[in-house]
Motif scaffolding. Structure first.
Motif, short mmCIF file in Angstrom:
data_model
loop_
_atom_site.label_atom_id
_atom_site.label_comp_id
_atom_site.label_asym_id
_atom_site.label_seq_id
_atom_site.Cartn_x
_atom_site.Cartn_y
_atom_site.Cartn_z
N ASP A 138 0.83 -1.21 0.00
CA ASP A 138 0.00 0.00 0.00
C ASP A 138 0.87 1.26 0.00
OD1 ASP A 138 -2.32 -1.51 0.05
OD2 ASP A 138 -2.40 -1.54 2.24
N VAL A 139 1.90 1.26 0.86
CA VAL A 139 2.79 2.42 0.94
C VAL A 139 3.52 2.63 -0.39
CG1 VAL A 139 4.88 3.34 2.05
CG2 VAL A 139 3.09 2.26 3.43
N TYR A 140 3.93 1.53 -1.01
CA TYR A 140 4.63 1.62 -2.30
C TYR A 140 3.71 2.20 -3.38
CZ TYR A 140 6.75 0.14 -6.69
OH TYR A 140 7.26 0.12 -7.96
N VAL A 141 2.46 1.72 -3.43
CA VAL A 141 1.50 2.23 -4.41
C VAL A 141 1.25 3.72 -4.20
CG1 VAL A 141 -0.90 2.10 -5.19
CG2 VAL A 141 0.39 0.00 -4.78
N ILE A 142 1.10 4.12 -2.93
CA ILE A 142 0.87 5.53 -2.62
C ILE A 142 2.08 6.38 -3.00
CG2 ILE A 142 0.51 7.18 -0.74
CD1 ILE A 142 -1.09 4.95 0.68
N SER A 143 3.29 5.91 -2.64
CA SER A 143 4.51 6.67 -2.94
C SER A 143 4.72 6.79 -4.45
CB SER A 143 5.72 6.02 -2.27
OG SER A 143 5.94 4.71 -2.78
N LYS A 158 -1.75 22.96 -10.09
CA LYS A 158 -3.00 22.82 -9.36
C LYS A 158 -2.74 22.77 -7.86
CE LYS A 158 -6.89 19.63 -8.78
NZ LYS A 158 -7.49 18.33 -9.21
N MET A 159 -1.72 22.04 -7.47
CA MET A 159 -1.37 21.91 -6.06
C MET A 159 -0.94 23.25 -5.48
SD MET A 159 1.45 19.36 -4.31
CE MET A 159 2.81 20.09 -5.24
N ILE A 160 -0.12 23.97 -6.24
CA ILE A 160 0.37 25.27 -5.77
C ILE A 160 -0.79 26.25 -5.63
CG2 ILE A 160 1.83 27.24 -6.36
CD1 ILE A 160 3.65 25.16 -7.80
N THR A 173 11.63 18.97 -4.94
CA THR A 173 11.51 17.54 -5.21
C THR A 173 10.66 16.85 -4.16
OG1 THR A 173 13.68 17.56 -6.25
CG2 THR A 173 12.78 15.42 -5.61
N VAL A 174 10.93 17.15 -2.87
CA VAL A 174 10.17 16.56 -1.77
C VAL A 174 9.14 17.58 -1.29
CG1 VAL A 174 10.29 15.55 0.51
CG2 VAL A 174 12.18 15.21 -1.08
N PRO A 175 7.84 17.30 -1.43
CA PRO A 175 6.82 18.27 -1.05
C PRO A 175 6.87 18.58 0.44
CG PRO A 175 5.90 16.46 -2.32
CD PRO A 175 7.28 16.06 -1.94
N GLN A 176 6.41 19.77 0.80
CA GLN A 176 6.26 20.11 2.21
C GLN A 176 5.09 19.31 2.76
OE1 GLN A 176 5.96 24.33 2.67
NE2 GLN A 176 7.74 24.74 1.38
N VAL A 181 0.09 16.19 2.25
CA VAL A 181 -1.29 15.88 2.65
C VAL A 181 -2.23 16.05 1.46
CG1 VAL A 181 -3.22 16.63 4.09
CG2 VAL A 181 -0.94 16.43 5.08
N PHE A 182 -2.02 17.13 0.70
CA PHE A 182 -2.84 17.36 -0.49
C PHE A 182 -2.70 16.21 -1.48
CE2 PHE A 182 -3.17 18.95 -4.86
CZ PHE A 182 -4.45 19.49 -4.84
N LEU A 183 -1.48 15.74 -1.67
CA LEU A 183 -1.23 14.63 -2.59
C LEU A 183 -1.89 13.34 -2.10
CD1 LEU A 183 2.51 15.36 -3.40
CD2 LEU A 183 0.69 15.16 -5.11
N LEU A 184 -1.80 13.09 -0.80
CA LEU A 184 -2.40 11.88 -0.25
C LEU A 184 -3.92 11.91 -0.39
CD1 LEU A 184 -0.29 11.35 3.00
CD2 LEU A 184 -0.18 10.04 0.88
#
Length: 246
Positions: A138-143, A158-160, A173-176, A181-184
């Motif tokens: 599950d973690v791999y699919v999410i990542s 869109k995220m910004i 590269t690594v989101p804050q 949270v938005f991505l999840l």
């Protein structure tokens, strides 16, 4: 009514209905345990819980072969991470069912002289291994989803825009944390099967952790987690599109 009949006609469906009933009885018994007026009801619920557990063991007699066949199929997956997680999870399930079948045989008198506590602990360890590997999937699919989306320019814009941040964030590269949270949330919204599978595995994790003494929970919490997990399992049978795919 037709959906209910379809679930009952499946061996997995019957097992999950029995499992849901088992943990529902355990949860009700825990909630009523201090009510002196309901002692007879609590006793009946505990007996029904034990009967449901015994019935499930009978349903699971052929599951070892199914788990082994599933492990063979997953061992041929092209993605090495998914191959490892799913194949090991299936091997863990197969070993769990072997231990569970042994305990059932001992319980009905077909086997004598075995250490039930030792076999029960072994079953819990195998179950824990299977759940950890399933959660790893599950973690791999999410990542993987998060990594793919952060590479898409239109999604980053869109995220910004949603987070009202400086456009320079799009190059990070690594989101804050808030971006993560938005991505999840976007991942779970677009792939509800991933969310359901993750919640199901997290809930199930409490059962072997409690039995092995790694993380003790009260009987009510374990019963609630088991009931929620069982209901999710039933939902994925009724709605196969909500079952996570390899």
């Amino acid at each position: 009514m037709e959906l209910v009949q379809n679930v009952i006609n499946q061996s997995q469906g019957r097992d999950r209905l029995f499992r849901a009933t088992q943990y529902a009885c355990a949860l009700c018994a825990y909630a009523l345990r201090n009510d002196n007026r309901r002692k007879d009801l609590v006793s009946k619920l505990e007996r029904l819980e034990a009967n449901m557990s015994a019935g499930r063991k009978l349903f699971r007699l052929g599951n070892t072969i199914n788990a082994i066949e599933s492990a063979k199929r997953n061992a041929r997956l092209s993605d090495p991470a998914l191959c490892l997680c799913l194949a090991v999870a299936d091997v863990g399930r197969a070993l769990y069912f072997i231990c569970d079948n042994t305990l059932w045989a001992a319980g009905v008198g077909l086997l004598a002289g075995i250490d039930k506590e030792r076999w029960s602990a072994a079953a819990s360890r195998c179950y824990l291994l299977s759940l950890v590997m399933s959660l790893s999937r599950d973690v791999y699919v999410i990542s993987r989803f998060v990594a793919e989306k952060t590479r898409e320019k239109h999604f980053r814009r869109k995220m910004i825009s949603h987070l009202k941040q400086n456009p320079d964030v799009a190059e990070v590269t690594v989101p804050q944390l808030d971006a993560l949270v938005f991505l999840l949330l976007h991942c779970f919204k677009s792939q509800p099967a991933v969310l359901l599978d993750t919640v199901k595995n997290v809930c199930d994790l409490s059962i072997p952790l409690d039995k092995l003494g790694i993380y003790r929970s009260n009987a009510g919490a374990v019963a609630f987690c088991g009931l929620l997990s069982s209901l999710i399992g039933i939902v994925t049978l009724v709605r196969p599109d909500l079952k996570i795919k390899a």
